[in-house]
Enzyme design. Structure first.
Site, short mmCIF file in Angstrom:
data_model
loop_
_atom_site.label_atom_id
_atom_site.label_comp_id
_atom_site.label_asym_id
_atom_site.label_seq_id
_atom_site.Cartn_x
_atom_site.Cartn_y
_atom_site.Cartn_z
N CYS B 102 0.73 -1.43 0.24
CA CYS B 102 0.13 0.05 -0.03
C CYS B 102 1.19 0.65 0.26
O CYS B 102 1.81 1.26 0.75
CB CYS B 102 -0.58 0.09 1.04
SG CYS B 102 -0.19 -0.97 2.44
N VAL B 103 0.63 1.84 -0.62
CA VAL B 103 1.11 3.27 -1.46
C VAL B 103 0.53 4.67 -0.96
O VAL B 103 -1.24 4.63 -1.29
CB VAL B 103 2.43 3.36 -1.64
CG1 VAL B 103 3.42 2.52 -1.96
CG2 VAL B 103 1.71 3.17 -3.61
#
Ligand SMILES: Cc1cc2nc3c(=O)[nH]c(=O)nc-3n(C[C@H](O)[C@H](O)[C@H](O)COP(=O)(O)OP(=O)(O)OC[C@H]3O[C@@H](n4cnc5c(N)ncnc54)[C@H](O)[C@@H]3O)c2cc1C
Lengths: 409, 103
Positions: B102-103
């Site tokens: 997840c960014v």
């Protein structure tokens, strides 16, 4: 007197000071914020420094300008958090007791995690732009650079502001065009992700832009070390990318006080309930912003949305009610794409960025996942909004919960 | 989602071949998926797989760096055990969901 202690007076800590002092009775509640530095950095502005768009004075202000009256401010390094004793030890020797605590110590770069990174080329031909020092050093370098291989590499996930490296290469493309030397600069984007971004539709749109701007993308590259003599970066599976100048996003970690206090995960991020924003370890501790291990972006906009939820839940905890406010991981990022244009993405824990208009369905004025001139103004205006509205904990005309209205599936 | 017969066991898999129910996993299933990926499983592989399954059950997010600090193997070792996308491959063979960054 009951006590609320806020660790970190950056974006999140400052917002909470303002929100809480507004509503909590001064006769009843003592609010204290601790930070090691007196200067507040507008971090999103660091991106523009290497290209001479902003200078140092555009991104710094005294922290004290933003703390409201009636909050105790202590400038000292936080040494140790002792959750079992509800107390915190500071480097200046003070011990602070609390009834409730908010951790907002952010994330920072750790170049030491990568062998060869902070070596003889550091700030000579290897730079970061996530610190004011790095951004200023790169500015100086670009002033006289005559061209060659410009490589941007992301060392590890997660890192704060996931769109900043993309913006960096887009701005670099425009900058070298402007200098009439784009043909002398070879730009390569090297990432551990499988593509330019994680979420499928945004990746598609951004990959298109990369191609248009003649920026090469090398995906699935997980940095092991930097070879200073041969001037190349080397991955764990032996891929090598040569550079003349390397812009690195070093490993991002939570502050080491978490490690000393046994409060962090393997990257010193604090395990946090992703809906209530309460610490998984202590009932009277909440975590805001980049310091938390939440599965969403580490970004100022996320801090802002999270602050609304944290505020409601802290009030509930104080009054002995169940914590009903739920954070949805709402993130909203302007992406500077160069040549006076920009894009914007809006997403949360469950929904990837989709095309559409924002914040008013069908109207905009911002175009989601589109490259427009108006979106660029959003980014420009963001600095003003940050100093004048966001930090002061005021309402913004955007809901903290993501909305599906205006989005096209 | 589809059902697939792997090593004589009916398991539920997603479009990419990741098991959707980790409890349907057996060592034989692992060996079969590994073969498809061109990997012959050794005891060391199984140490990593068991670690991944434990962490997944505890609800912990897995990263290459984390596995590298597990004491079982370092990051280089992980790349040698599961060449090319070590965390994605090892997760698939361990019968746990594909790791999401997840960014
Ligand atoms: C280059 C760049 C571009 C960005 N662009 C954007 C953007 O366009 N949009 C966006 O929304 N976000 C952007 N961000 C991200 C945004 O700046 C951060 O997500 C946000 O500031 C995080 O807020 P925070 O309160 O969690 O942490 P911070 O604001 O980083 O504050 C943490 C504070 O804690 C203090 N602290 C930490 N440890 C200790 C200790 N042991 N003792 C005392 N004090 C301590 C620090 O001094 C600091 O003041 C960008 C960031 C960077 C670097």
């Amino acid at each position: 007197m009951k006590k609320i202690l806020i660790l970190g007076g950056g974006t999140g800590g400052t917002i909470m000071c303002n929100k809480l002092r507004n509503v909590l009775d001064r006769e009843e509640w003592d609010i204290t914020v601790v930070d090691q530095f007196k200067t507040h950095y507008y971090q999103p502005g660091f991106l523009f420094i290497p290209f001479g768009i902003y200078n140092k004075n555009d991104v710094i202000k005294p922290k004290s300008d933003f703390f409201p009256p009636g909050v105790n401010v202590i400038y000292s390094k936080i040494e140790l958090i002792e959750g079992e004793k509800n107390q915190v030890k500071l480097a200046n020797g003070q011990i602070l007791k609390y009834d409730y605590m908010i951790i907002a110590t952010g994330t920072e770069t750790s170049p030491d995690e990568t062998p060869g990174l902070k070596d003889k080329l550091w700030y000579k031909e290897i730079f970061d732009f996530y610190t004011i020092e790095g951004a200023l050093a790169l500015r100086e370098f670009f002033k006289t650079w005559e061209g060659g291989k410009l490589v941007l590499n992301i060392a590890e996930l997660p890192f704060k502001c996931p769109v900043a490296p993309l913006e960096f290469v887009f701005l670099a493309d425009a900058y070298f065009h402007g200098l009439g030397m784009r043909d002398k600069v070879d730009i390569t984007y090297v990432t551990p992700l499988p593509g330019a971004f994680t979420k499928p539709r945004a990746t598609k749109m951004l990959s298109g832009l990369m191609e248009e701007k003649n920026i090469k993308v090398i995906p699935e590259f997980y940095l092991e070390h930097v070879d200073n003599d041969a001037k190349k970066i080397v991955s764990y599976d032996g891929q090598e990318v040569p550079f003349d100048v390397l812009t690195i996003i070093p490993v991002n970690k939570g502050n080491d006080v978490m490690e000393r206090s046994g409060l962090g995960d393997d990257l010193n991020f604090v395990p946090t309930d992703k809906y209530t924003l309460r610490s998984e370890k202590f009932e009277n501790v909440f975590v805001l912003g980049d310091a938390a291990n939440l599965p969403t972006s580490k970004a100022g906009a996320v801090v802002h949305f999270g602050a609304e939820v944290l505020f409601e839940n802290l009030m509930s905890a104080i009054e002995g009610r169940p914590l009903l406010a739920k954070f949805d991981g709402h993130a909203n990022c302007y992406i500077e794409t160069g040549f006076g244009k920009g894009s914007i993405i809006d997403f949360n824990y469950d929904t990837e960025p989709l095309p559409g208009s924002f914040p008013l369905p069908g109207v905009g004025p911002f175009g989601l996942l589109q490259n427009t001139r108006f979106n660029h103004y959003g980014k420009v205006i963001f600095r003003w909004v940050y100093w004048h509205i966001l930090l002061r904990g005021k309402e913004m005309p955007i809901s903290n919960e993501m909305s599906m209205a205006g989005k096209k599936l | 989602m589809a059902t697939k017969n792997i090593a004589g066991v009916n398991v539920d898999v997603n479009e990419e071949g990741y098991l959707t129910d980790p409890s349907q996993w057996t060592k034989e299933v692992a060996a079969e998926i590994a073969k498809e990926e061109g990997i012959e499983l050794t005891d060391k592989h199984f140490e990593v797989l068991n670690y991944l399954r434990d962490e997944n059950e505890k609800g912990n997010v897995l990263t290459i760096r984390k596995v590298g600090k597990s004491g079982i193997t370092d990051i280089k070792g992980l790349y040698t055990l599961f060449p090319g996308g070590p965390l994605k491959k090892s997760s698939k063979i361990a019968g746990i969901p594909k790791p999401t960054s997840c960014v």
